[in-house]
Design an enzyme around this catalytic site. Sequence first.
Site, PDB file in Angstrom:
ATOM      1  N   LYS A  11     -10.797   5.727 -11.342  1.00 15.60           N
ATOM      2  CA  LYS A  11     -11.415   6.968 -10.873  1.00 15.60           C
ATOM      3  C   LYS A  11     -12.854   6.734 -10.362  1.00 15.60           C
ATOM      4  O   LYS A  11     -13.483   5.720 -10.711  1.00 15.60           O
ATOM      5  CB  LYS A  11     -11.376   7.999 -12.002  1.00 15.60           C
ATOM      6  CG  LYS A  11      -9.928   8.347 -12.424  1.00 15.60           C
ATOM      7  CD  LYS A  11      -9.868   9.484 -13.437  1.00 15.60           C
ATOM      8  CE  LYS A  11      -8.427   9.781 -13.825  1.00 15.60           C
ATOM      9  NZ  LYS A  11      -8.297  10.971 -14.701  1.00 15.60           N
ATOM     10  N   TYR A  51      -2.805  16.391  -7.819  1.00 15.09           N
ATOM     11  CA  TYR A  51      -2.921  17.020  -9.137  1.00 15.09           C
ATOM     12  C   TYR A  51      -2.333  18.433  -9.164  1.00 15.09           C
ATOM     13  O   TYR A  51      -2.673  19.226 -10.058  1.00 15.09           O
ATOM     14  CB  TYR A  51      -4.378  17.039  -9.595  1.00 15.09           C
ATOM     15  CG  TYR A  51      -4.854  15.712 -10.159  1.00 15.09           C
ATOM     16  CD1 TYR A  51      -4.378  15.238 -11.389  1.00 15.09           C
ATOM     17  CD2 TYR A  51      -5.778  14.927  -9.488  1.00 15.09           C
ATOM     18  CE1 TYR A  51      -4.798  14.028 -11.918  1.00 15.09           C
ATOM     19  CE2 TYR A  51      -6.212  13.706 -10.010  1.00 15.09           C
ATOM     20  CZ  TYR A  51      -5.715  13.265 -11.225  1.00 15.09           C
ATOM     21  OH  TYR A  51      -6.137  12.068 -11.750  1.00 15.09           O
ATOM     22  N   PHE A  59      -9.546  23.342 -15.473  1.00 12.91           N
ATOM     23  CA  PHE A  59     -10.368  22.250 -14.943  1.00 12.91           C
ATOM     24  C   PHE A  59      -9.902  21.746 -13.572  1.00 12.91           C
ATOM     25  O   PHE A  59     -10.442  20.777 -13.051  1.00 12.91           O
ATOM     26  CB  PHE A  59     -10.420  21.082 -15.943  1.00 12.91           C
ATOM     27  CG  PHE A  59      -9.053  20.554 -16.357  1.00 12.91           C
ATOM     28  CD1 PHE A  59      -8.341  19.678 -15.546  1.00 12.91           C
ATOM     29  CD2 PHE A  59      -8.502  20.925 -17.576  1.00 12.91           C
ATOM     30  CE1 PHE A  59      -7.100  19.194 -15.924  1.00 12.91           C
ATOM     31  CE2 PHE A  59      -7.251  20.433 -17.967  1.00 12.91           C
ATOM     32  CZ  PHE A  59      -6.554  19.574 -17.128  1.00 12.91           C
ATOM     33  N   ARG A  87       0.065   3.564 -20.757  1.00 12.98           N
ATOM     34  CA  ARG A  87      -0.666   4.640 -21.435  1.00 12.98           C
ATOM     35  C   ARG A  87      -1.255   4.143 -22.756  1.00 12.98           C
ATOM     36  O   ARG A  87      -2.316   4.601 -23.187  1.00 12.98           O
ATOM     37  CB  ARG A  87       0.202   5.883 -21.578  1.00 12.98           C
ATOM     38  CG  ARG A  87       0.419   6.541 -20.199  1.00 12.98           C
ATOM     39  CD  ARG A  87       1.175   7.833 -20.251  1.00 12.98           C
ATOM     40  NE  ARG A  87       0.413   8.921 -20.823  1.00 12.98           N
ATOM     41  CZ  ARG A  87      -0.364   9.773 -20.137  1.00 12.98           C
ATOM     42  NH1 ARG A  87      -0.518   9.639 -18.829  1.00 12.98           N
ATOM     43  NH2 ARG A  87      -0.984  10.755 -20.734  1.00 12.98           N
ATOM     44  N   THR A  93      -6.525  10.617 -23.427  1.00 11.73           N
ATOM     45  CA  THR A  93      -7.184  11.298 -22.297  1.00 11.73           C
ATOM     46  C   THR A  93      -8.686  11.453 -22.532  1.00 11.73           C
ATOM     47  O   THR A  93      -9.495  11.188 -21.641  1.00 11.73           O
ATOM     48  CB  THR A  93      -6.557  12.703 -22.093  1.00 11.73           C
ATOM     49  OG1 THR A  93      -5.140  12.556 -21.959  1.00 11.73           O
ATOM     50  CG2 THR A  93      -7.131  13.392 -20.877  1.00 11.73           C
ATOM     51  N   ARG A 104     -10.010   3.298 -21.566  1.00 15.86           N
ATOM     52  CA  ARG A 104     -10.834   4.510 -21.604  1.00 15.86           C
ATOM     53  C   ARG A 104     -11.942   4.405 -22.641  1.00 15.86           C
ATOM     54  O   ARG A 104     -13.065   4.870 -22.418  1.00 15.86           O
ATOM     55  CB  ARG A 104      -9.953   5.739 -21.826  1.00 15.86           C
ATOM     56  CG  ARG A 104      -9.228   6.135 -20.534  1.00 15.86           C
ATOM     57  CD  ARG A 104      -8.204   7.203 -20.760  1.00 15.86           C
ATOM     58  NE  ARG A 104      -7.703   7.765 -19.496  1.00 15.86           N
ATOM     59  CZ  ARG A 104      -6.599   8.486 -19.408  1.00 15.86           C
ATOM     60  NH1 ARG A 104      -5.877   8.744 -20.501  1.00 15.86           N
ATOM     61  NH2 ARG A 104      -6.205   8.964 -18.237  1.00 15.86           N
ATOM     62  N   ASN A 114     -12.522   9.883 -16.989  1.00 13.85           N
ATOM     63  CA  ASN A 114     -11.942   9.035 -18.037  1.00 13.85           C
ATOM     64  C   ASN A 114     -11.410   7.695 -17.502  1.00 13.85           C
ATOM     65  O   ASN A 114     -10.411   7.174 -17.975  1.00 13.85           O
ATOM     66  CB  ASN A 114     -10.897   9.817 -18.842  1.00 13.85           C
ATOM     67  CG  ASN A 114      -9.780  10.362 -17.980  1.00 13.85           C
ATOM     68  OD1 ASN A 114      -9.806  10.190 -16.766  1.00 13.85           O
ATOM     69  ND2 ASN A 114      -8.812  11.004 -18.594  1.00 13.85           N
ATOM     70  N   HIS A 117      -6.336   6.759 -14.211  1.00 22.24           N
ATOM     71  CA  HIS A 117      -5.133   7.592 -14.294  1.00 22.24           C
ATOM     72  C   HIS A 117      -3.963   6.685 -14.637  1.00 22.24           C
ATOM     73  O   HIS A 117      -3.923   5.531 -14.201  1.00 22.24           O
ATOM     74  CB  HIS A 117      -4.874   8.265 -12.940  1.00 22.24           C
ATOM     75  CG  HIS A 117      -3.499   8.850 -12.827  1.00 22.24           C
ATOM     76  ND1 HIS A 117      -3.184  10.082 -13.323  1.00 22.24           N
ATOM     77  CD2 HIS A 117      -2.354   8.340 -12.317  1.00 22.24           C
ATOM     78  CE1 HIS A 117      -1.892  10.318 -13.115  1.00 22.24           C
ATOM     79  NE2 HIS A 117      -1.373   9.270 -12.493  1.00 22.24           N
ATOM     80  N   GLU A 128       4.177   9.482  -7.524  1.00 19.62           N
ATOM     81  CA  GLU A 128       2.779   9.124  -7.290  1.00 19.62           C
ATOM     82  C   GLU A 128       2.661   7.859  -6.441  1.00 19.62           C
ATOM     83  O   GLU A 128       1.795   7.767  -5.566  1.00 19.62           O
ATOM     84  CB  GLU A 128       2.073   8.952  -8.633  1.00 19.62           C
ATOM     85  CG  GLU A 128       1.959  10.284  -9.382  1.00 19.62           C
ATOM     86  CD  GLU A 128       1.506  10.158 -10.832  1.00 19.62           C
ATOM     87  OE1 GLU A 128       1.398  11.198 -11.504  1.00 19.62           O
ATOM     88  OE2 GLU A 128       1.266   9.017 -11.306  1.00 19.62           O
TER      89      GLU A 128
HETATM   90  P1  ATP Z   1      -4.146  11.140 -16.105  1.00 19.36           P
HETATM   91  O1  ATP Z   1      -3.093  12.088 -15.602  1.00 19.36           O
HETATM   92  O2  ATP Z   1      -5.408  11.133 -15.254  1.00 19.36           O
HETATM   93  O3  ATP Z   1      -3.635   9.779 -16.425  1.00 19.36           O
HETATM   94  P2  ATP Z   1      -3.786  12.205 -18.725  1.00 19.36           P
HETATM   95  O4  ATP Z   1      -2.339  12.188 -18.394  1.00 19.36           O
HETATM   96  O5  ATP Z   1      -4.246  11.456 -19.921  1.00 19.36           O
HETATM   97  O6  ATP Z   1      -4.647  11.701 -17.521  1.00 19.36           O
HETATM   98  P3  ATP Z   1      -3.751  15.013 -18.076  1.00 19.36           P
HETATM   99  O7  ATP Z   1      -3.510  16.058 -19.097  1.00 19.36           O
HETATM  100  O8  ATP Z   1      -2.659  14.667 -17.123  1.00 19.36           O
HETATM  101  O9  ATP Z   1      -4.287  13.704 -18.838  1.00 19.36           O
HETATM  102  O10 ATP Z   1      -5.039  15.461 -17.268  1.00 19.36           O
HETATM  103  C1  ATP Z   1      -5.293  14.936 -15.974  1.00 19.36           C
HETATM  104  C2  ATP Z   1      -6.769  14.666 -15.850  1.00 19.36           C
HETATM  105  O11 ATP Z   1      -7.469  15.894 -15.882  1.00 19.36           O
HETATM  106  C3  ATP Z   1      -7.386  13.853 -16.976  1.00 19.36           C
HETATM  107  O12 ATP Z   1      -7.225  12.474 -16.841  1.00 19.36           O
HETATM  108  C4  ATP Z   1      -8.827  14.247 -16.875  1.00 19.36           C
HETATM  109  O13 ATP Z   1      -9.482  13.544 -15.819  1.00 19.36           O
HETATM  110  C5  ATP Z   1      -8.729  15.717 -16.502  1.00 19.36           C
HETATM  111  N1  ATP Z   1      -8.783  16.563 -17.704  1.00 19.36           N
HETATM  112  C6  ATP Z   1      -7.824  16.730 -18.645  1.00 19.36           C
HETATM  113  N2  ATP Z   1      -8.196  17.588 -19.593  1.00 19.36           N
HETATM  114  C7  ATP Z   1      -9.444  18.005 -19.239  1.00 19.36           C
HETATM  115  C8  ATP Z   1     -10.394  18.902 -19.810  1.00 19.36           C
HETATM  116  N3  ATP Z   1     -10.134  19.576 -20.936  1.00 19.36           N
HETATM  117  N4  ATP Z   1     -11.573  19.060 -19.161  1.00 19.36           N
HETATM  118  C9  ATP Z   1     -11.842  18.407 -18.006  1.00 19.36           C
HETATM  119  N5  ATP Z   1     -10.996  17.562 -17.417  1.00 19.36           N
HETATM  120  C10 ATP Z   1      -9.813  17.346 -18.016  1.00 19.36           C
HETATM  121 MG    MG Z   2      -1.514  12.993 -16.637  1.00 19.79          MG
END
Ligand code: ATP
Ligand code: MG
Length: 139
Positions: A11, A51, A59, A87, A93, A104, A114, A117, A128
């Site tokens: 990111k 997304y 968010f 993962r 996350t 992370r 974070n 992705h 994706e």
């Molecule tokens: P990713 O999809 O990026 O691998 P993830 O699967 O661990 O991450 P998701 O729930 O899919 O988490 O959320 C997608 C992305 O949205 C997160 O990686 C983070 O960048 C952002 N995100 C998630 N939760 C929050 C939050 N509470 N506040 C701000 N940003 C958030």
């Molecule tokens: Mg995700």
Amino acid sequence: MAGNITFTMIKPKAVENGHIGNILAKVIEGGFKIKAMKYLRLTKEQAMEFYAVHKERPFYDELTDFMSSGPIVAAILEKENAVEDYRKLIGATNPAEAAEGTIRKLYATDIQANAVHGSDSDENAQIESNFFFSKLERF
Ligand code: ATP
Ligand code: MG
């Protein structure tokens, strides 16, 4: 049967902070082979499309602003059980909750920025990967 590819992005903040090399080293040490890779900047519209599953989340606007704020590294990674194993390698996350030694934990600054992705299912890994890469760009 678990699929053998996952999709990742480094990111914008992790790129800006100079972590591309260290993150890729962790990925390769973790047993993942790079099938495809590119360095690019998403437009706001492209980040919104990528997304779209999160469009109802509070968010979403901030996340898509962030993801289009600077260049990212996008890659397709190959390994047995790729989605789950990746993962595990990246950690939770929220970096504050991520296990020691995970990408992370090491390279993220907050829950939004974070560092990386990782796909959450085999189906999304395909979707994706297809969003970013043509057949000619995969090895
Ligand atoms: P990713 O999809 O990026 O691998 P993830 O699967 O661990 O991450 P998701 O729930 O899919 O988490 O959320 C997608 C992305 O949205 C997160 O990686 C983070 O960048 C952002 N995100 C998630 N939760 C929050 C939050 N509470 N506040 C701000 N940003 C958030
Ligand atoms: Mg995700």
